[in-house]
Scaffold this motif. Structure first.
Motif, PDB file in Angstrom:
ATOM      1  N   PRO A 182      21.709 -20.136  -7.049  1.00 19.31           N
ATOM      2  CA  PRO A 182      20.308 -20.066  -6.620  1.00 19.31           C
ATOM      3  C   PRO A 182      19.383 -20.989  -7.400  1.00 19.31           C
ATOM      4  O   PRO A 182      18.466 -21.588  -6.825  1.00 19.31           O
ATOM      5  N   ASP A 183      19.617 -21.139  -8.720  1.00 18.47           N
ATOM      6  CA  ASP A 183      18.719 -21.963  -9.526  1.00 18.47           C
ATOM      7  C   ASP A 183      18.863 -23.454  -9.242  1.00 18.47           C
ATOM      8  O   ASP A 183      18.017 -24.253  -9.668  1.00 18.47           O
ATOM      9  N   LEU A 184      19.903 -23.851  -8.512  1.00 17.68           N
ATOM     10  CA  LEU A 184      20.097 -25.257  -8.169  1.00 17.68           C
ATOM     11  C   LEU A 184      19.517 -25.625  -6.808  1.00 17.68           C
ATOM     12  O   LEU A 184      19.448 -26.802  -6.461  1.00 17.68           O
ATOM     13  N   VAL A 185      19.134 -24.622  -6.033  1.00 14.35           N
ATOM     14  CA  VAL A 185      18.760 -24.869  -4.639  1.00 14.35           C
ATOM     15  C   VAL A 185      17.606 -25.854  -4.521  1.00 14.35           C
ATOM     16  O   VAL A 185      17.638 -26.780  -3.700  1.00 14.35           O
ATOM     17  N   GLY A 186      16.563 -25.684  -5.329  1.00 17.85           N
ATOM     18  CA  GLY A 186      15.417 -26.590  -5.243  1.00 17.85           C
ATOM     19  C   GLY A 186      15.814 -28.034  -5.475  1.00 17.85           C
ATOM     20  O   GLY A 186      15.394 -28.933  -4.729  1.00 17.85           O
ATOM     21  N   ASP A 187      16.631 -28.282  -6.508  1.00 18.07           N
ATOM     22  CA  ASP A 187      17.078 -29.650  -6.797  1.00 18.07           C
ATOM     23  C   ASP A 187      17.937 -30.190  -5.661  1.00 18.07           C
ATOM     24  O   ASP A 187      17.851 -31.381  -5.320  1.00 18.07           O
ATOM     25  N   LEU A 188      18.768 -29.345  -5.068  1.00 15.43           N
ATOM     26  CA  LEU A 188      19.620 -29.782  -3.969  1.00 15.43           C
ATOM     27  C   LEU A 188      18.779 -30.151  -2.745  1.00 15.43           C
ATOM     28  O   LEU A 188      19.030 -31.171  -2.095  1.00 15.43           O
ATOM     29  N   VAL A 189      17.797 -29.345  -2.436  1.00 12.86           N
ATOM     30  CA  VAL A 189      16.933 -29.641  -1.292  1.00 12.86           C
ATOM     31  C   VAL A 189      16.237 -30.979  -1.484  1.00 12.86           C
ATOM     32  O   VAL A 189      16.103 -31.776  -0.541  1.00 12.86           O
ATOM     33  N   ARG A 190      15.833 -31.263  -2.708  1.00 14.86           N
ATOM     34  CA  ARG A 190      15.112 -32.516  -2.971  1.00 14.86           C
ATOM     35  C   ARG A 190      15.992 -33.756  -2.829  1.00 14.86           C
ATOM     36  O   ARG A 190      15.475 -34.868  -2.690  1.00 14.86           O
ATOM     37  N   THR A 191      17.309 -33.599  -2.823  1.00 12.66           N
ATOM     38  CA  THR A 191      18.178 -34.751  -2.567  1.00 12.66           C
ATOM     39  C   THR A 191      18.132 -35.176  -1.100  1.00 12.66           C
ATOM     40  O   THR A 191      18.562 -36.271  -0.761  1.00 12.66           O
ATOM     41  N   GLY A 192      17.652 -34.293  -0.241  1.00 11.12           N
ATOM     42  CA  GLY A 192      17.570 -34.603   1.181  1.00 11.12           C
ATOM     43  C   GLY A 192      18.752 -34.138   2.002  1.00 11.12           C
ATOM     44  O   GLY A 192      18.850 -34.483   3.188  1.00 11.12           O
ATOM     45  N   HIS A 197      26.088 -25.375   1.203  1.00 15.31           N
ATOM     46  CA  HIS A 197      27.270 -24.547   1.460  1.00 15.31           C
ATOM     47  C   HIS A 197      27.605 -23.780   0.185  1.00 15.31           C
ATOM     48  O   HIS A 197      27.699 -24.366  -0.896  1.00 15.31           O
ATOM     49  N   ALA A 198      27.772 -22.468   0.298  1.00 15.43           N
ATOM     50  CA  ALA A 198      28.101 -21.664  -0.876  1.00 15.43           C
ATOM     51  C   ALA A 198      29.027 -20.527  -0.475  1.00 15.43           C
ATOM     52  O   ALA A 198      28.970 -20.025   0.650  1.00 15.43           O
ATOM     53  N   SER A 199      29.861 -20.103  -1.419  1.00 18.65           N
ATOM     54  CA  SER A 199      30.743 -18.959  -1.172  1.00 18.65           C
ATOM     55  C   SER A 199      30.167 -17.668  -1.719  1.00 18.65           C
ATOM     56  O   SER A 199      30.521 -16.589  -1.251  1.00 18.65           O
ATOM     57  N   ALA A 200      29.294 -17.738  -2.726  1.00 20.91           N
ATOM     58  CA  ALA A 200      28.603 -16.548  -3.245  1.00 20.91           C
ATOM     59  C   ALA A 200      29.573 -15.389  -3.451  1.00 20.91           C
ATOM     60  O   ALA A 200      29.411 -14.299  -2.895  1.00 20.91           O
ATOM     61  N   LYS A 201      30.574 -15.615  -4.267  1.00 21.18           N
ATOM     62  CA  LYS A 201      31.650 -14.625  -4.417  1.00 21.18           C
ATOM     63  C   LYS A 201      31.398 -13.670  -5.579  1.00 21.18           C
ATOM     64  O   LYS A 201      30.712 -13.982  -6.533  1.00 21.18           O
ATOM     65  N   ARG A 202      32.006 -12.489  -5.457  1.00 17.00           N
ATOM     66  CA  ARG A 202      32.120 -11.557  -6.568  1.00 17.00           C
ATOM     67  C   ARG A 202      33.523 -10.988  -6.561  1.00 17.00           C
ATOM     68  O   ARG A 202      34.232 -11.059  -5.541  1.00 17.00           O
ATOM     69  N   ALA A 236      16.990 -16.899  -0.094  1.00 14.69           N
ATOM     70  CA  ALA A 236      15.571 -16.775  -0.445  1.00 14.69           C
ATOM     71  C   ALA A 236      15.052 -18.065  -1.079  1.00 14.69           C
ATOM     72  O   ALA A 236      13.917 -18.489  -0.808  1.00 14.69           O
ATOM     73  N   ALA A 237      15.869 -18.699  -1.916  1.00 20.50           N
ATOM     74  CA  ALA A 237      15.462 -19.960  -2.540  1.00 20.50           C
ATOM     75  C   ALA A 237      15.279 -21.062  -1.499  1.00 20.50           C
ATOM     76  O   ALA A 237      14.418 -21.941  -1.646  1.00 20.50           O
ATOM     77  N   LEU A 238      16.076 -21.029  -0.440  1.00 19.41           N
ATOM     78  CA  LEU A 238      15.951 -22.013   0.628  1.00 19.41           C
ATOM     79  C   LEU A 238      14.734 -21.772   1.515  1.00 19.41           C
ATOM     80  O   LEU A 238      14.105 -22.732   2.001  1.00 19.41           O
ATOM     81  N   ARG A 239      14.415 -20.524   1.708  1.00 16.92           N
ATOM     82  CA  ARG A 239      13.340 -20.192   2.663  1.00 16.92           C
ATOM     83  C   ARG A 239      11.959 -20.163   2.019  1.00 16.92           C
ATOM     84  O   ARG A 239      10.969 -20.073   2.671  1.00 16.92           O
TER      85      ARG A 239
END
Length: 239
Positions: A182-192, A197-202, A236-239
């Motif tokens: 989640p903390d990387l989402v903003g930086d990823l969006v800014r790359t364009g 894609h994420a697996s979000a595993k536990r 949530a970070a994306l939206r």
């Protein structure tokens, strides 16, 4: 808006994807091995699940590298046809030959997909000339590339992702994946990038008392499944 693709490997993950309303799922099995082709029954369960977003099926006949024999290629192409016939909106695959895109396999895969979306997975990150790879894949009819921007993770690949987006120039989508948090989402969006894609595993505690194989020894502490809370934080970070 940047799309969110959730990697799902079981029925619990299907339920999470439907509840959260992600943009699409990549359906696979054995994510701890990098993912392999899921069963036809799991594909059918996904495409018929209420409120399920578009289902894109990973087509990977075995773990390991991405150079496939003639028999493996035939299996891969058959799995593509089965997935699309079952109702998959797309397929995800990747093949290499002598360190470059396996153009014959990829072209045959696009043909087998019969108009369904084709994503080339992180085999792309092994190419010595990614920009050349973008041109080749776009020319073969591939719709999307899954990449970390290099052979590591997205945290280290941010500059590479931005370069790939510029090189693609709208010819093909670039989707960021590989260690997404989640903390990387903003930086990823800014790359364009067009999607994340994420697996979000536990890990769910589920020990087995007998040894089932070299990678499944007796007493193994658990199995992986989708972490709904983590997936929700990314969304949530994306939206």
């Amino acid at each position: 808006m940047t799309a969110f693709e959730l990697a799902v490997q079981d029925t619990d993950g299907l339920a999470v994807a439907a509840r959260l309303g992600v943009d699409r799922i990549e359906l696979c099995s054995a994510l701890p091995l990098g993912g392999v082709t899921p069963s036809l029954a799991l594909i059918e369960a996904a495409v018929t699940h209420p409120r399920m977003p578009p289902v894109h099926v990973l087509i990977r006949p075995r773990p390991g590298g991405f150079g496939y024999s003639a028999d493996e290629t035939a299996l891969l192409l058959r799995d593509i046809r089965h997935a699309v016939t079952a109702g998959a909106a797309g397929v995800v695959l990747g093949g290499l030959r002598d360190g470059r895109v396996d153009t014959d396999l990829t072209l045959r895969a696009v043909d087998a997909a019969a108009g369904a979306t084709v994503t080339f997975h992180r085999a792309f990150d092994l190419l010595p000339d990614p920009e050349e790879g973008i041109g080749i894949l776009a020319g073969l009819g591939v719709h999307r590339i899954l990449t970390a921007g290099g052979p590591t993770t997205v945290a280290d690949g941010l500059p590479g992702l931005a370069r790939l987006v510029r090189a693609a120039a709208g010819r093909i989508e670039i989707m960021a994946g590989g260690g997404v948090r989640p903390d990387l989402v903003g930086d990823l969006v800014r790359t364009g990038v067009a999607a994340i894609h994420a697996s979000a595993k536990r890990t769910v505690p589920d020990p087995v008392a007998v040894e089932l194989g070299t990678a499944a020894g007796a007493g193994v502490t658990g199995r992986e499944t989708t972490d709904e809370a983590e997936a929700e934080r990314i969304l949530a970070a994306l939206r």
